[in-house]
Motif scaffolding. Structure first.
Motif, PDB file in Angstrom:
ATOM      1  N   PRO B 308     124.817  20.710  43.761  1.00  0.00           N
ATOM      2  CA  PRO B 308     124.607  19.887  42.575  1.00  0.00           C
ATOM      3  C   PRO B 308     123.141  19.880  42.147  1.00  0.00           C
ATOM      4  CG  PRO B 308     124.745  18.501  44.515  1.00  0.00           C
ATOM      5  CD  PRO B 308     124.981  19.901  44.981  1.00  0.00           C
ATOM      6  N   GLY B 309     122.964  19.450  40.913  1.00  0.00           N
ATOM      7  CA  GLY B 309     121.596  19.308  40.439  1.00  0.00           C
ATOM      8  C   GLY B 309     121.130  20.548  39.693  1.00  0.00           C
ATOM      9  N   PRO B 310     119.937  20.474  39.103  1.00  0.00           N
ATOM     10  CA  PRO B 310     119.444  21.621  38.331  1.00  0.00           C
ATOM     11  C   PRO B 310     119.174  22.799  39.241  1.00  0.00           C
ATOM     12  CG  PRO B 310     117.717  19.980  38.610  1.00  0.00           C
ATOM     13  CD  PRO B 310     118.949  19.381  39.182  1.00  0.00           C
ATOM     14  N   SER B 311     119.458  23.972  38.744  1.00  0.00           N
ATOM     15  CA  SER B 311     119.271  25.152  39.594  1.00  0.00           C
ATOM     16  C   SER B 311     117.798  25.388  39.894  1.00  0.00           C
ATOM     17  CB  SER B 311     119.874  26.394  38.914  1.00  0.00           C
ATOM     18  OG  SER B 311     119.320  26.538  37.623  1.00  0.00           O
ATOM     19  N   ASP B 312     116.923  24.833  39.051  1.00  0.00           N
ATOM     20  CA  ASP B 312     115.497  24.938  39.338  1.00  0.00           C
ATOM     21  C   ASP B 312     115.170  24.406  40.723  1.00  0.00           C
ATOM     22  OD1 ASP B 312     114.088  24.259  36.007  1.00  0.00           O
ATOM     23  OD2 ASP B 312     114.682  26.110  37.002  1.00  0.00           O
ATOM     24  N   ALA B 313     115.927  23.442  41.171  1.00  0.00           N
ATOM     25  CA  ALA B 313     115.559  22.761  42.416  1.00  0.00           C
ATOM     26  C   ALA B 313     116.343  23.239  43.620  1.00  0.00           C
ATOM     27  CB  ALA B 313     115.749  21.264  42.242  1.00  0.00           C
ATOM     28  N   TYR B 314     117.112  24.313  43.470  1.00  0.00           N
ATOM     29  CA  TYR B 314     117.955  24.783  44.569  1.00  0.00           C
ATOM     30  C   TYR B 314     117.209  24.933  45.888  1.00  0.00           C
ATOM     31  CZ  TYR B 314     122.168  25.893  41.877  1.00  0.00           C
ATOM     32  OH  TYR B 314     123.313  25.826  41.117  1.00  0.00           O
ATOM     33  N   ILE B 315     115.963  25.363  45.774  1.00  0.00           N
ATOM     34  CA  ILE B 315     115.255  25.695  47.004  1.00  0.00           C
ATOM     35  C   ILE B 315     115.114  24.476  47.908  1.00  0.00           C
ATOM     36  CG2 ILE B 315     112.939  25.258  46.139  1.00  0.00           C
ATOM     37  CD1 ILE B 315     112.072  27.815  47.614  1.00  0.00           C
ATOM     38  N   ILE B 316     115.165  23.308  47.294  1.00  0.00           N
ATOM     39  CA  ILE B 316     115.098  22.095  48.108  1.00  0.00           C
ATOM     40  C   ILE B 316     116.477  21.493  48.291  1.00  0.00           C
ATOM     41  CG2 ILE B 316     114.455  19.695  48.003  1.00  0.00           C
ATOM     42  CD1 ILE B 316     111.834  20.324  47.884  1.00  0.00           C
ATOM     43  N   THR B 317     117.268  21.523  47.207  1.00  0.00           N
ATOM     44  CA  THR B 317     118.549  20.832  47.307  1.00  0.00           C
ATOM     45  C   THR B 317     119.480  21.491  48.298  1.00  0.00           C
ATOM     46  OG1 THR B 317     119.164  22.030  45.308  1.00  0.00           O
ATOM     47  CG2 THR B 317     118.567  19.724  45.062  1.00  0.00           C
ATOM     48  N   ILE B 318     119.423  22.820  48.449  1.00  0.00           N
ATOM     49  CA  ILE B 318     120.331  23.482  49.380  1.00  0.00           C
ATOM     50  C   ILE B 318     120.086  23.035  50.820  1.00  0.00           C
ATOM     51  CG2 ILE B 318     121.140  25.663  50.325  1.00  0.00           C
ATOM     52  CD1 ILE B 318     120.661  26.950  47.689  1.00  0.00           C
ATOM     53  N   PRO B 319     118.891  23.179  51.358  1.00  0.00           N
ATOM     54  CA  PRO B 319     118.715  22.715  52.739  1.00  0.00           C
ATOM     55  C   PRO B 319     118.959  21.216  52.860  1.00  0.00           C
ATOM     56  CG  PRO B 319     116.628  23.452  51.806  1.00  0.00           C
ATOM     57  CD  PRO B 319     117.682  23.816  50.830  1.00  0.00           C
ATOM     58  N   TYR B 320     118.579  20.483  51.843  1.00  0.00           N
ATOM     59  CA  TYR B 320     118.726  19.033  51.898  1.00  0.00           C
ATOM     60  C   TYR B 320     120.194  18.645  51.961  1.00  0.00           C
ATOM     61  CZ  TYR B 320     117.155  14.302  51.135  1.00  0.00           C
ATOM     62  OH  TYR B 320     116.849  12.984  51.296  1.00  0.00           O
ATOM     63  N   ALA B 321     120.994  19.355  51.110  1.00  0.00           N
ATOM     64  CA  ALA B 321     122.423  19.028  51.085  1.00  0.00           C
ATOM     65  C   ALA B 321     123.096  19.386  52.395  1.00  0.00           C
ATOM     66  CB  ALA B 321     123.091  19.768  49.930  1.00  0.00           C
ATOM     67  N   HIS B 322     122.481  20.314  53.144  1.00  0.00           N
ATOM     68  CA  HIS B 322     123.080  20.690  54.420  1.00  0.00           C
ATOM     69  C   HIS B 322     122.411  20.007  55.590  1.00  0.00           C
ATOM     70  CE1 HIS B 322     124.658  23.849  51.823  1.00  0.00           C
ATOM     71  NE2 HIS B 322     125.672  23.888  52.695  1.00  0.00           N
ATOM     72  N   GLY B 323     121.729  18.926  55.299  1.00  0.00           N
ATOM     73  CA  GLY B 323     121.194  18.124  56.382  1.00  0.00           C
ATOM     74  C   GLY B 323     119.923  18.660  57.013  1.00  0.00           C
ATOM     75  N   GLN B 324     119.388  19.736  56.469  1.00  0.00           N
ATOM     76  CA  GLN B 324     118.170  20.287  57.072  1.00  0.00           C
ATOM     77  C   GLN B 324     116.952  19.580  56.487  1.00  0.00           C
ATOM     78  OE1 GLN B 324     118.052  22.255  59.469  1.00  0.00           O
ATOM     79  NE2 GLN B 324     120.165  22.983  59.540  1.00  0.00           N
ATOM     80  N   ASP B 325     116.747  18.326  56.901  1.00  0.00           N
ATOM     81  CA  ASP B 325     115.677  17.531  56.316  1.00  0.00           C
ATOM     82  C   ASP B 325     114.296  18.130  56.536  1.00  0.00           C
ATOM     83  OD1 ASP B 325     117.008  14.147  56.719  1.00  0.00           O
ATOM     84  OD2 ASP B 325     117.558  15.859  55.453  1.00  0.00           O
TER      85      ASP B 325
END
Lengths: 70, 1070
Positions: B308-325
């Motif tokens: 989810p979220g803007p694709s611009d931010a994938y680089i953060i949202t992907i690890p974040y969404a998978h719990g890799q804080d």
């Protein structure tokens, strides 16, 4: 007639030529030749082509740097 | 959810780490082990090209339009192919001419043009704003992802603003530390290089995580995309190339990597060695390849995963969404790294540009170089840096809706507008200033119209109808489809701007004819590869003479210490010294001086400073056959109250070449006195023409007078008036500078007739004729003697510690207010009411001196500085007495104080011998040494520094003159032989010797007598007679307040005799 890569790399004209060549290779129409449905090692041919040209430029520059004596 | 403030805290900590790295690098450099002057650091600094755009924008681009993110990196790769030719030329020209920025570069190339510099500076601000906005948006978006809304100090602050403030302060503190003449920032580069490493590592880590952690490798992702493409045609074009935008983006990134302010800065300005460019030719493309390796993976992986979220931010949202804080945090820091590096270098580069090429020349006109200029410049630079970030923030508010990549492209197109003028200008000699201006202006105007206007229309800042039906309804002038051309918006903008820019540049250049100066500049600029010849304009005659003048002008802009060391370095390079420098070397030094100044304040400002030197050629008015009415010595200073212009005119109409410096209106002067050709310089703050000098610009004024005097054989200078100059400079210019000026004028009076038109009230000397000759200007004019005392007293107080200083100052102030400190503590001699005012003063003074009253009436702030009563004026004698009194007070509190050490240099700079301060008038001194070398040296020094001397010696005057430089006129030879050439006296004839001495004392105003040859006198008569002679002379000396030095060879007398002599006199340590 002696063929020397080192001498070639030292010529200013070579780099001007390479620049134009690079522009040509990385744009239409030459780029479009690489754009087909095939894949190299699972990578779309276009991407592979660009990466190869990119690496070749890097390699030539590296050779130039290494062989530079003057 | 990572704790809401943790991400912010980590960010701040990271920025602090950067500070530390910079600090460390600077320290290493100071220790001689610079880590920054190495090729790898150089390459890493060029990688500042990779900003938050790569972290966020590229991925967003890849997710929406596929491969279109690539050409942004192909352009730079192709640019590096031309590294050894084009880039090296750019770098070499910048270093040779000490250019500090791209605007400086362009300004210099086109004849040091202020307009070009200013245009480019403003345009740079405009083109940097979108880019800075991009960084701010990217960082704040990821910050929001990691921590949600922000509560700072209990208030909600918009994240972007917070980030802007943080990075703005960081950049301002970081970027402007000192006005280094070389303008290289060691710490900045070290930090940027470090950041380049961090961002690469972060990117690769997250790339590996996504590709091999969440998927089974790249192939997996690609298969996933193909299958998505099969069902949805949108995804099919992700692996297709859109050729037209591809080409235009490649082109503009090629320009951008070289011409963006931050890029030019790291590539050219910060380059320390040309050979580093060779490394950059392959390492930089390699870095770009590596950092882009995983972009498709992350972008498409995100699509596949449906993040989810803007694709611009994938680089953060992907690890974040998978719990890799932790990984997300690290990537966040990577992004911060990228963004802060960009903002840092850009704001410093653009800030400097704005200062040097836009504001500085304007400031120069206004201030004229007074005040604490280096400090002022530094603060101005910091403000500019903040301005850049602020403008970026404002842009981010406007453009918030756009995709990040689009924001960046706007900036790139802007940067490309510099290309014709910069790149063609490097090779095409016909490229002229007018052509460059035409190209730049048209390019930027079109850029605004085709690239920025559409954005403003989209966000509703201006009416959207302009996009649909064109301005004023003219359809074929639509900003996105000019003349009906239908292309994607960016190619459209690129095409039109570059097309018009180039065309106008070429056409107008061909039509215009550059000035010869511009031609010369251009030639040496473009031929920079072929020769490393100095750019020295041989035509400039050496108007500005000495190294010291050069140094003091330099000091105004970069500070005294820096100026001194810069000049010393250059002198060493030319293998000469201040005294021995010859004409050619001086010219070379001049060339270097220009470069040093350029490196500090930019080329157009330097041009102003350099060209400000006013050309005054001596000219003769009519030479009448009669004799002049006023008889003036050809080399002296005269104070002429009231009739200055008459005297001046009288002289210049009799063949003397004149220069008139006045505060009156030149035209009126000409009309009234009839000068036709004689140069008149007006003292005024206006810039009304070439013959105006600001009264606060003392160095320029002096230099102009001096060059006039040096070029004329028979000259006269009128200054109206010194009082005006002193008044205008009060509070603006340090007293020392005013004193130096007056002293140098005094020195110049040895080469010209110097007329000073002053009011009698300003002069402390009786003026009994029209033209009164005067020797010591500082003690004759106005408050200058007090200035001198203040300068000396601060020199003396500066070496003391806090408490001692306070005590001394208090005591002195108390004495001053009691009238006990200065010898004749009465105010300036005004004509009539002297008696009355003295009485009044005495009345007040006695009140203040009453012990009970004194405590109460102690003035405020009497602890910091010595407060001299206003209106006080000191004679030379009073001055020295005061200095000695101060020395005594200081010695009371600090016995280690050495007066000679404290003021020796000061004395020398005013042309006095340091010994003068130790010699109290009225005292007879004895100097004990075997041979009278030191005695003669001291005497010579004193006489050559203006004292009236009499030397009684058994040496031949010719010997004395040759070996000790003692003027023969001051010598009376002790010999029984008579001699027609020199004055002699029979050593047994004491009455005669006595008479000679007293006659001398009558005439001399500042007398020093050296009696050398006491031993000889003793052998010629006897000890007792000589002793009696000494005693009587000693009394005479004391009465007349003169100084006598007596030399004795201690070995020639026995102890008792020596003691008796010594008891009559004071020993002088030499």
């Amino acid at each position: 007639m002696t063929i020397s890569i080192r001498e070639l790399l030292k010529q200013k004209e070579f780099w001007a030529f390479l620049f134009i060549l690079g522009m040509a290779l990385l744009n239409w129409p030459l780029l479009s030749l690489a754009e087909n449905e095939s894949e190299i090692f699972g990578v779309p041919s276009v991407l592979a082509y660009i990466t190869i040209v990119w690496l070749m430029i890097i390699a030539l520059a590296y050779l130039f740097d290494r062989g530079y004596s003057g | 959810m990572i704790g809401s403030h943790i991400a912010l805290v980590v960010m701040v900590l990271y920025l602090l780490l950067l500070f530390w790295i910079a600090h460390y690098a600077i320290r290493l450099r100071a220790a001689g082990r610079s880590i920054v002057s190495n090729p790898y650091v150089y390459v890493l600094s060029i990688c500042v090209y990779v900003s938050a755009w790569t972290f966020y924008g590229s991925i967003g681009r890849a997710a929406s339009s596929g491969l279109e993110f690539i050409p942004i990196y192909l352009g730079p790769t192709l640019a590096m192919i031309l590294g050894w030719s084009l880039v090296r030329k750019m770098v070499r020209a910048s270093k040779e001419f000490r250019l500090t920025s791209i605007s400086d570069f362009l300004s210099f190339r086109y004849g040091r043009s202020y307009s070009i510099g200013a245009i480019v500076a403003v345009a740079s601000l405009a083109m940097t704003a979108p880019y800075v906005a991009l960084q701010l948006i990217a960082i704040s978006t990821s910050l929001d992802v990691l921590s949600g809304m922000h509560m700072v100090l209990g208030m909600e602050i918009e994240t972007t603003l917070l980030v802007a403030i943080l990075l703005g302060i960081f950049a301002a503190t970081f970027g402007a530390r000192q006005l280094d003449p070389m303008d290289r920032h060691e710490g900045l580069i070290a930090a940027v290089a470090f950041e380049s490493v961090v961002k690469l590592v972060a990117f690769i880590l997250v790339g590996i995580y996504v590709t091999y952690g969440l998927f089974g490798g790249y192939g997996d992702i690609l298969n996933g995309i193909s299958s998505m493409a099969a069902s949805n045609p949108d995804y099919a074009k992700l692996t297709q190339v859109d050729y037209i935008p591809w080409f235009s983006i490649t082109l503009i990134s090629f320009f951008a990597v070289l011409l963006l302010p931050r890029q030019f800065h790291v590539i050219a300005v910060e380059n320390s060695d040309e050979s580093h460019i060779r490394k950059a030719m392959w390492l930089f493309p390699l870095y770009l390849l590596l950092i882009n390796l995983f972009v498709p993976a992350i972008a498409w992986g995100g699509l596949i995963l449906g993040t989810p979220g803007p694709s611009d931010a994938y680089i953060i949202t992907i690890p974040y969404a998978h719990g890799q804080d932790l990984l997300a945090l690290f990537v966040f820091i990577g992004g911060v790294s990228a963004a802060s590096a960009m903002i840092l270098v850009s704001s410093v580069a653009v800030g400097t540009m704005m200062l040097n090429d836009l504001e500085m020349p304007y400031l120069l006109r206004r201030i004229g170089g007074g005040r604490d200029l280096p400090g002022l410049l530094l603060n101005a630079r910091r403000l500019n840096i903040l301005l850049v970030v602020a403008v970026g923030y404002l842009y981010s508010l406007v453009a918030a809706y756009q995709s990040l990549a689009d924001i960046g492209i706007v900036s790139f197109i802007g940067a490309s507008q510099l290309a014709p003028a910069a790149l063609l200008g490097l090779y095409w000699k016909r490229g002229s200033r007018e052509g460059a201006i035409a190209g730049l202006v048209s390019g930027f105007v079109l850029w605004f119209y085709t690239a920025l206007v559409p954005i403003l229309a989209e966000t509703g800042q201006i009416s959207g109808s302009i996009l649909i039906s064109g301005p004023l309804g003219i359809a074929f002038l639509r900003p996105t489809a000019l003349f009906g051309m239908n292309l994607d918006i960016w190619t459209h903008a690129t095409f039109w701007t570059l097309f018009v820019n180039c065309t106008l540049y070429v056409l107008v250049s061909l039509m215009s004819r550059p000035s010869p100066e511009e031609v010369k500049l251009t030639d040496s600029f473009i031929d920079i590869q072929d020769s490393t010849a100095d750019l020295v304009s041989a035509e400039r005659t050496i108007e500005v003479g000495t190294v010291d003048e050069l140094e003091s002008t330099l000091a105004r802009y970069i500070g005294t210490d820096k100026a001194k060391s810069a000049v010393d370095t250059e002198l060493a390079r030319l293998t000469t010294t201040r005294e021995r420098i010859d004409a050619t070397q001086l010219l070379r030094l001049w060339g270097q001086f220009e470069k040093i100044l350029t490196g500090s304040v930019g080329s157009s400002a330097t041009k102003m400073i350099v060209e400000e030197s006013i050309n005054v050629t001596p000219v003769r008015e009519a030479a009448q056959a009669t004799k002049p009415r006023y008889d003036l010595r050809p080399a002296a200073a005269y104070i002429v109250p009231g009739k200055a212009y008459e005297v001046f005119t009288d002289q210049i109409t009799h063949g003397v070449e004149g220069l008139c410096i006045t505060r009156l209106d030149p035209d009126e002067v000409r009309k009234r006195w009839g000068f036709k050709e004689t140069p008149i310089i007006r003292l005024s703050h206006e810039k009304g023409g070439t013959m105006y000098i600001s009264p606060t610009n003392l160095p320029l004024l002096f230099v102009t007078i001096k060059s006039f005097v040096e070029t004329s054989k028979n000259s006269i200078v009128l200054i109206d008036s010194t009082e005006y100059l002193v008044k205008e400079n009060t509070g603006l210019v340090p007293e020392r500078e005013v004193l130096d000026f007056v002293y140098q004028i005094e020195q110049l009076s040895k080469k010209t007739r110097m007329l000073l038109s002053e009011r009698p009230e300003f002069v402390h000397k009786k003026l009994d004729s029209d033209a009164n000759e005067v020797k010591e200007l500082i003690f004759t004019l106005g408050p200058l003697s007090v200035y001198l005392f203040e300068v000396f007293s601060s020199a003396m107080l500066s070496g003391l510690n806090e408490t001692t200083r306070k005590d001394v100052v208090e005591e002195v102030n108390a004495q001053i207010s009691c009238g006990e400190f200065f010898e004749g503590s009465h105010s300036e001699r005004s004509s009539g009411d002297n008696a009355a005012s003295v009485e009044k003063d005495n009345g007040e003074q006695t009140a203040a001196c009453d012990p009970d009253m004194a405590e109460a009436s102690k003035p405020e702030g009497s602890h910091d500085e010595i407060k001299v009563l206003p209106g006080l004026a000191l004679t030379r004698r009073e001055f020295f007495v005061a200095v000695r009194k101060l020395a005594r007070v200081i010695k009371k509190h600090d016995p280690e104080f050495n007066l000679q050490v404290a003021v020796g240099d000061l004395l020398k700079s005013f042309g006095r011998s340091p010994y003068e301060i130790s010699l109290v008038p009225g005292i007879t001194y004895v100097i004990e040494e075997e041979k009278p070398t030191r005695s003669l040296e001291i005497f010579s020094e004193l006489v050559n520094h203006g004292m009236d001397g009499l030397c009684l010696s058994r040496y031949n005057p010719e010997t004395l003159s040759d070996r000790y430089n003692i003027p023969a006129s001051t010598v009376v030879w002790l010999t029984q032989k008579s001699n027609s050439e020199y004055r002699t006296v029979d050593p047994t004839n004491f009455p005669r010797v006595s008479t000679i001495i007293s006659e001398f004392l009558q005439k001399a105003s500042y007398p020093v007598i050296l009696l050398e040859g006491l031993g000889y006198l003793i052998t010629q008569s006897n000890y007792e007679t000589v002793l009696r002679f000494i005693q009587s002379q000693r009394d005479d000396i004391a009465l007349k307040n003169a100084i006598m030095l007596v030399h004795i060879d201690p070995l020639s007398l026995d102890t008792k005799e020596l003691h008796r002599l010594e008891s009559e006199m004071e020993p002088l340590e030499v």
